[in-house]
Enzyme design. Structure first.
Site, mmCIF file in Angstrom:
data_model
loop_
_atom_site.group_PDB
_atom_site.id
_atom_site.type_symbol
_atom_site.label_atom_id
_atom_site.label_comp_id
_atom_site.label_asym_id
_atom_site.label_seq_id
_atom_site.Cartn_x
_atom_site.Cartn_y
_atom_site.Cartn_z
ATOM 1 N N ASP A 112 0.845 -1.195 0.000
ATOM 2 C CA ASP A 112 0.000 0.000 0.000
ATOM 3 C C ASP A 112 0.884 1.249 0.000
ATOM 4 O O ASP A 112 1.879 1.318 0.731
ATOM 5 C CB ASP A 112 -0.908 0.013 1.228
ATOM 6 C CG ASP A 112 -1.963 1.108 1.145
ATOM 7 O OD1 ASP A 112 -2.961 0.906 0.429
ATOM 8 O OD2 ASP A 112 -1.780 2.155 1.788
ATOM 9 N N ASN A 120 -2.906 12.997 -3.636
ATOM 10 C CA ASN A 120 -4.030 13.439 -4.467
ATOM 11 C C ASN A 120 -4.566 14.793 -4.022
ATOM 12 O O ASN A 120 -4.868 15.664 -4.851
ATOM 13 C CB ASN A 120 -5.154 12.401 -4.425
ATOM 14 C CG ASN A 120 -4.936 11.273 -5.417
ATOM 15 O OD1 ASN A 120 -4.337 11.458 -6.467
ATOM 16 N ND2 ASN A 120 -5.423 10.092 -5.078
ATOM 17 N N HIS A 125 -4.857 14.920 -8.891
ATOM 18 C CA HIS A 125 -5.022 13.536 -9.340
ATOM 19 C C HIS A 125 -4.065 13.164 -10.464
ATOM 20 O O HIS A 125 -3.734 11.987 -10.635
ATOM 21 C CB HIS A 125 -6.474 13.299 -9.768
ATOM 22 C CG HIS A 125 -7.431 13.264 -8.620
ATOM 23 N ND1 HIS A 125 -7.575 12.157 -7.808
ATOM 24 C CD2 HIS A 125 -8.270 14.205 -8.116
ATOM 25 C CE1 HIS A 125 -8.469 12.406 -6.869
ATOM 26 N NE2 HIS A 125 -8.909 13.647 -7.033
ATOM 27 N N ASP A 129 -1.869 9.854 -10.369
ATOM 28 C CA ASP A 129 -1.760 8.850 -11.439
ATOM 29 C C ASP A 129 -0.300 8.592 -11.794
ATOM 30 O O ASP A 129 0.113 7.443 -11.997
ATOM 31 C CB ASP A 129 -2.519 9.317 -12.682
ATOM 32 C CG ASP A 129 -4.029 9.243 -12.507
ATOM 33 O OD1 ASP A 129 -4.482 8.631 -11.520
ATOM 34 O OD2 ASP A 129 -4.749 9.798 -13.360
ATOM 35 N N GLU A 155 -4.798 2.415 -4.374
ATOM 36 C CA GLU A 155 -3.347 2.535 -4.229
ATOM 37 C C GLU A 155 -2.724 1.264 -3.658
ATOM 38 O O GLU A 155 -1.603 1.282 -3.151
ATOM 39 C CB GLU A 155 -2.991 3.726 -3.336
ATOM 40 C CG GLU A 155 -3.373 3.584 -1.881
ATOM 41 C CD GLU A 155 -4.777 4.076 -1.560
ATOM 42 O OE1 GLU A 155 -5.015 4.449 -0.402
ATOM 43 O OE2 GLU A 155 -5.629 4.093 -2.474
#
Length: 247
Positions: A112, A120, A125, A129, A155
């Site tokens: 994780d 974010n 965002h 990404d 994630e």
């Protein structure tokens, strides 16, 4: 006419690349077409061959899209579920063989990204990404050819390590954490530092199953998060302790 078509079929070779399909005809091939019907049939054969190849390429591309995450190009959860089931069958088959105990092992890494929501929220965002793509590339490079890495959701990633003991999986997870830590994401004139937390779980034997294996990995990941993140935690390696932790 039949002889002409057979000669055509033998002399035409389709060369397929990721971008194009090319038909090559042998230089010394002489095809005598005795009538316009024969020529038409030959042309239709070529067209049908081209269409068939294009369909095969399209089917292959659709199959890849159905099994891979579009953002990271890693396996998706559906594909990983299939691989996990296959690996479970393999270790169960190998369990009765004494010649290679390691072959009857497998492990998973539940991974994780630490503080990804903050990335974010503060960076946007698009940056999120790019972080996912960056980490997918970095982590995949640390795995062996026999290993599999999937984007498990959001994630979170899952690595499947066939023929791997718990201590080997832990060592690999530690290397993965260190590599992620040492390779920040370059962004224009700045660098985005990223870390991951990893939960390790190994197959415990014939009594074990995939649901329990993944549950232990998830709980080990939770422990890693609770212990400060950017670290590796290993699930109990004995059935008794594992049962206590899962209770």
């Amino acid at each position: 006419m039949v002889a002409a078509l057979m000669l055509l079929a033998r002399s035409v070779r389709a060369v397929v690349s990721p971008e194009t399909v090319t038909f090559e005809v042998e230089q010394n091939t002489v095809l005598s077409v005795g009538s316009s019907i024969t020529g038409l049939v030959a042309a239709l054969v070529l067209q049908m061959s081209l269409v068939s190849l294009l369909v095969l390429r399209l089917v292959g591309r659709l199959e890849r899209l159905s099994r891979h995450d579009p953002l990271t190009a890693l396996l998706n959860r559906r594909a990983m579920d299939e691989l996990l089931a296959q690996e479970e069958q393999r270790v169960r088959r190998m369990a009765g063989r004494d010649d290679n105990a390691t072959a009857a092992q497998m492990a998973v890494l539940m991974i994780d990204i630490d503080h990804f929501k903050r990335v974010n929220d503060l960076q946007g965002h698009v940056a999120g990404d790019r972080a996912l793509q960056h980490l997918a590339t970095v982590m995949a490079a640390q795995l062996r050819e026999i290993d599999h890495l999937a984007r498990w959701g959001g994630e979170e990633f899952l690595a499947l390590l066939p023929a791997t003991r718990a201590d080997e999986a832990e060592a690999l997870a530690e290397r993965l954490c260190e590599r992620v830590r040492s390779l920040p994401l370059a962004r224009d004139d700045s660098r985005l530092m990223l870390t991951v937390s990893v939960g390790v779980s190994a197959w415990l034997g014939p009594h074990d199953d995939l649901a329990a294996l993944l549950t232990r990995a998830d709980r080990a990941l939770y422990t890693a998060k609770h212990d400060g993140r950017d670290c590796v935690r290993v699930a109990p390696s004995t059935p008794a302790l594992a049962a206590v932790r899962q209770a």
